[in-house]
Design a protein around this motif. Sequence first.
Motif, short mmCIF file in Angstrom:
data_model
loop_
_atom_site.label_atom_id
_atom_site.label_comp_id
_atom_site.label_asym_id
_atom_site.label_seq_id
_atom_site.Cartn_x
_atom_site.Cartn_y
_atom_site.Cartn_z
N LEU A 20 -24.53 30.96 -3.60
CA LEU A 20 -24.24 30.30 -2.33
C LEU A 20 -23.46 31.22 -1.40
O LEU A 20 -23.71 31.27 -0.19
N TYR A 21 -22.51 31.96 -1.96
CA TYR A 21 -21.71 32.88 -1.15
C TYR A 21 -22.59 34.00 -0.57
O TYR A 21 -22.45 34.36 0.60
N GLU A 22 -23.50 34.52 -1.36
CA GLU A 22 -24.41 35.57 -0.86
C GLU A 22 -25.32 35.02 0.24
O GLU A 22 -25.57 35.71 1.23
N ASN A 23 -25.81 33.79 0.09
CA ASN A 23 -26.62 33.16 1.14
C ASN A 23 -25.82 33.00 2.43
O ASN A 23 -26.34 33.22 3.53
N ILE A 54 -17.56 25.79 -0.83
CA ILE A 54 -16.24 25.26 -1.14
C ILE A 54 -16.34 24.20 -2.23
O ILE A 54 -15.56 24.19 -3.18
N ARG A 55 -17.32 23.31 -2.10
CA ARG A 55 -17.51 22.27 -3.13
C ARG A 55 -17.77 22.92 -4.49
O ARG A 55 -17.17 22.54 -5.49
N PHE A 103 -13.52 19.86 9.40
CA PHE A 103 -14.57 20.79 9.85
C PHE A 103 -15.76 20.75 8.90
O PHE A 103 -16.90 20.75 9.33
N LEU A 104 -15.49 20.70 7.60
CA LEU A 104 -16.56 20.70 6.61
C LEU A 104 -17.30 19.36 6.54
O LEU A 104 -18.47 19.33 6.20
N GLU A 105 -16.60 18.29 6.87
CA GLU A 105 -17.21 16.97 6.75
C GLU A 105 -17.51 16.33 8.10
O GLU A 105 -17.66 15.13 8.21
N SER A 118 -10.95 35.23 0.89
CA SER A 118 -9.74 35.04 0.10
C SER A 118 -10.03 34.27 -1.18
O SER A 118 -9.50 34.58 -2.24
N PHE A 119 -10.90 33.27 -1.07
CA PHE A 119 -11.24 32.48 -2.25
C PHE A 119 -12.00 33.32 -3.26
O PHE A 119 -11.77 33.20 -4.47
N MET A 120 -12.89 34.18 -2.78
CA MET A 120 -13.63 35.06 -3.69
C MET A 120 -12.69 36.03 -4.41
O MET A 120 -12.95 36.43 -5.53
#
Length: 143
Positions: A25-28, A52-53, A105-107, A133-135
């Motif tokens: 998902l991150y690469e997409n 994120i989910r 923002f996400l929802e 940062s999450f990665m």
Amino acid sequence: MIHWHTREPDLCTDEDIFFQQFHGLYENYKTLRSQKQPSDAEEIRLSVKDIIRQAFLLLIYNRLRYRPCEKTGLRILWKLCMYAEPEIKTFSPVTRNRPFDFFKFLEQAENTEEHTMCGDENVFGIVDRALESFMELKIIKNI
């Protein structure tokens, strides 16, 4: 040696599968962001929501061996993440004050008034930094 005491080297664990989904998902997302077409703003936002989910589900499953329902809201998943891994409470991309509510923002798909923010490049710049940062989070890399 009893057969269940050995592990097949080519079998993936649940964490491996969930991490592969997260990484895919991150690469997409990175591919979508590199195209920078304004018409793709909603698709990018949905991609971020999926990443994120998946990251939250990955962390929760890894720490608690619990897989929440797919309909569980992101704010509840975030609270489960904080319970599962207390040091994540200080994860600044989500907890730091932003010019917008990260979860809203996400929802925002249900709220048409806030779609004006959806294509804002400044907002996506903040989201880019949050995902990077999450990665880099030690918690995700150790999974």
